[in-house]
Write a protein that holds these residues in place. Structure first.
Motif, PDB file in Angstrom:
ATOM      1  N   ILE A 365      16.730  45.043  73.836  1.00  0.00           N
ATOM      2  CA  ILE A 365      17.128  44.407  72.580  1.00  0.00           C
ATOM      3  C   ILE A 365      18.489  43.768  72.791  1.00  0.00           C
ATOM      4  O   ILE A 365      19.261  44.199  73.640  1.00  0.00           O
ATOM      5  CB  ILE A 365      17.218  45.417  71.407  1.00  0.00           C
ATOM      6  N   ARG A 366      18.752  42.710  72.032  1.00  0.00           N
ATOM      7  CA  ARG A 366      20.079  42.098  72.084  1.00  0.00           C
ATOM      8  C   ARG A 366      20.859  42.509  70.853  1.00  0.00           C
ATOM      9  O   ARG A 366      20.382  42.372  69.720  1.00  0.00           O
ATOM     10  CB  ARG A 366      19.999  40.569  72.140  1.00  0.00           C
ATOM     11  N   CYS A 367      22.061  43.007  71.083  1.00  0.00           N
ATOM     12  CA  CYS A 367      22.969  43.367  69.996  1.00  0.00           C
ATOM     13  C   CYS A 367      24.248  42.552  70.150  1.00  0.00           C
ATOM     14  O   CYS A 367      24.885  42.589  71.201  1.00  0.00           O
ATOM     15  CB  CYS A 367      23.324  44.851  70.030  1.00  0.00           C
ATOM     16  N   SER A 368      24.626  41.848  69.114  1.00  0.00           N
ATOM     17  CA  SER A 368      25.873  41.106  69.137  1.00  0.00           C
ATOM     18  C   SER A 368      26.994  42.013  68.626  1.00  0.00           C
ATOM     19  O   SER A 368      26.841  42.693  67.609  1.00  0.00           O
ATOM     20  CB  SER A 368      25.774  39.864  68.244  1.00  0.00           C
ATOM     21  N   TYR A 369      28.117  42.015  69.330  1.00  0.00           N
ATOM     22  CA  TYR A 369      29.264  42.783  68.839  1.00  0.00           C
ATOM     23  C   TYR A 369      30.309  41.872  68.202  1.00  0.00           C
ATOM     24  O   TYR A 369      31.489  42.233  68.099  1.00  0.00           O
ATOM     25  CB  TYR A 369      29.875  43.661  69.940  1.00  0.00           C
ATOM     26  N   ALA A 370      29.867  40.717  67.743  1.00  0.00           N
ATOM     27  CA  ALA A 370      30.749  39.817  67.010  1.00  0.00           C
ATOM     28  C   ALA A 370      30.762  40.196  65.532  1.00  0.00           C
ATOM     29  O   ALA A 370      30.435  39.399  64.650  1.00  0.00           O
ATOM     30  CB  ALA A 370      30.302  38.369  67.192  1.00  0.00           C
ATOM     31  N   THR A 371      31.114  41.437  65.275  1.00  0.00           N
ATOM     32  CA  THR A 371      31.287  41.927  63.918  1.00  0.00           C
ATOM     33  C   THR A 371      32.357  42.999  63.964  1.00  0.00           C
ATOM     34  O   THR A 371      32.778  43.415  65.052  1.00  0.00           O
ATOM     35  CB  THR A 371      29.962  42.461  63.330  1.00  0.00           C
ATOM     36  N   SER A 372      32.814  43.461  62.824  1.00  0.00           N
ATOM     37  CA  SER A 372      33.959  44.377  62.798  1.00  0.00           C
ATOM     38  C   SER A 372      33.641  45.704  63.477  1.00  0.00           C
ATOM     39  O   SER A 372      32.487  46.138  63.520  1.00  0.00           O
ATOM     40  CB  SER A 372      34.381  44.633  61.349  1.00  0.00           C
ATOM     41  N   MET A 373      34.677  46.368  63.981  1.00  0.00           N
ATOM     42  CA  MET A 373      34.495  47.666  64.613  1.00  0.00           C
ATOM     43  C   MET A 373      33.913  48.673  63.634  1.00  0.00           C
ATOM     44  O   MET A 373      33.078  49.514  64.012  1.00  0.00           O
ATOM     45  CB  MET A 373      35.829  48.171  65.168  1.00  0.00           C
ATOM     46  N   GLN A 374      34.318  48.599  62.397  1.00  0.00           N
ATOM     47  CA  GLN A 374      33.775  49.508  61.383  1.00  0.00           C
ATOM     48  C   GLN A 374      32.268  49.323  61.234  1.00  0.00           C
ATOM     49  O   GLN A 374      31.520  50.306  61.169  1.00  0.00           O
ATOM     50  CB  GLN A 374      34.464  49.261  60.035  1.00  0.00           C
TER      51      GLN A 374
END
Length: 404
Positions: A365-374
């Protein structure tokens, strides 16, 4: 009586599949409380200086067409940027075109070089638009599969095995979407030998070149010995400069190639939006400190995601760049699509099934980490809970098998 339109359609376009990324994004958007790790878009707002420059250009009345290739002032800044950052020299007067995003640059390149049946080698897992763009231009996409065992990197031997008498070009994306893998200088040089041997054109998608996290400097393929003359460099402002909605990209190549692509551009687009180009000028001149701030934040998130996913039993290699992780979900016994659908419905976390990026993406699966750490921390808790549920269900269904 409903009119039948299918016989009007292009056979190529009729066979194209809708984007698998958009399918999950649209589904997630219709649900409340969803944490989306699906769409590859920076969570940072475009820096104020860039926005202010575009606003000021509107106030000053810059609403006309520009030159087809874009404002010369912007092309000059792009030329300086490519020279300073990557050591490649392009003449702003005839070797650069400002496009509507990097995607249009790719489309122009394919349409400029491909004849019916020409083959283009594409490294999988791969961004969903590459193969369709090749097909639309009359070419034939040829997939080369990679795996986590070698960091999702293509080898010279794989290239040699895939090349036929119809092969005209290869498309490289480094750092890669969706795996985040990045080819270093020595790996690019090894690939370049094969490309030169077979006289291929290279489309080098370098849209993630600012989002790299390794100690070794990023190497543009055009900077590799002997490759400048056969490379169409694709880049833009969407990812590194947090300007996705601005839809500004650019291509750089030898003037003979650019002149052909510019002919297509003249008839299909005219030019990129005038006011957006003023924003891009400001971004290149004064926005680089913002890029460094974003890159540092992404690095922290990447490290957290990789460590956490591995701890919960989803094998995940360390990506060298971009803002994606590509963990294996094979241990769950679910297909990529099953995993993504059930995770969304049960835990309201949206990810992209790996199979939409090609057959070699199945089981990931692809997960983007372009979102807040929270948000990332909460998403990881939900994914962990989902995996525990899968384990419990498997144990209840077949306790003897699980215990073995």
């Amino acid at each position: 009586m409903k009119h039948e339109y299918s016989h009007y359609f292009s056979e190529v376009v009729k066979d194209l599949k809708p984007s698998g990324i958009r399918k999950f994004f649209d589904l997630a958007a219709s649900m409340e409380g969803v944490i989306s790790l699906g769409v590859g878009e920076p969570d940072f707002i475009t820096p104020w200086g860039t926005r202010e420059a575009a606003i000021l250009s509107l106030e000053q009345g810059y609403t006309s067409y520009t030159a087809n290739a874009g404002l010369l002032e912007l092309r000059e800044e792009i030329s300086k940027y490519l020279s300073t950052r990557f050591g490649v020299q392009y003449d702003p007067t005839n070797q650069i075109i400002v496009t509507i995003g990097a995607s249009q640059a790719l489309d122009l390149a394919f349409r400029a070089i491909l004849n019916q049946g020409d083959e283009v080698l594409i490294v999988e897992p791969t961004f969903v638009s590459y193969a369709p763009l090749v097909s639309i231009a009359g070419g034939k996409p040829v997939a080369i599969s990679t795996s986590p065992e070698n960091g999702f990197k293509v080898t010279p031997e794989q290239l040699e095995a895939a090349i036929t008498e119809r092969t005209k070009a290869i498309l490289l994306c480094s750092p890669n979407n969706p795996t985040g893998s990045m080819l270093n200088k020595s790996e690019l040089e090894a690939i370049a030998e094969v490309i030169e041997k077979h006289d291929l054109i290279v489309l080098s998608d370098e849209i993630y070149s600012e989002l790299v996290y390794e100690d070794e400097p990023y190497t543009s393929f055009a900077a590799v010995k002997g490759m400048y003359e056969r490379t169409i460099l694709i880049n833009g402002f969407s990812k590194g400069f947090a300007m996705t909605g601005w839809r500004l990209g650019f291509l750089a190549a030898p003037s003979e190639l650019v002149s052909v692509m510019l002919k297509i551009f003249q008839y299909t687009t005219m030019c990129a939006p005038h006011m957006m180009q003023h924003g891009a000028i400001e971004a290149l001149r004064n926005g680089y400190h913002e890029v460094e701030t974003m890159r540092a934040s992404y690095r922290r998130r990447r490290n957290y995601m990789v460590q956490t996913l591995n701890e919960m039993g989803l094998d995940c290699h360390m990506p060298g760049g971009a803002f994606y992780v590509f963990p294996s979900i094979k241990s769950t016994g679910l297909s990529s699509e099953q995993f993504a659908e059930e995770l969304l419905m049960q835990e309201k976390v949206a990810v992209v099934p790996g199979n939409v990026f090609g057959e070699s993406g199945e089981g990931f699966i692809r997960c983007s980490y372009a979102t807040s750490m929270q948000q990332l921390q909460e998403a990881m808790k939900r994914i962990q809970r989902f995996i525990e549920t899968i384990k419990i269900n498997r144990k209840e269904k077949c306790p003897a098998e699980v215990s073995n």
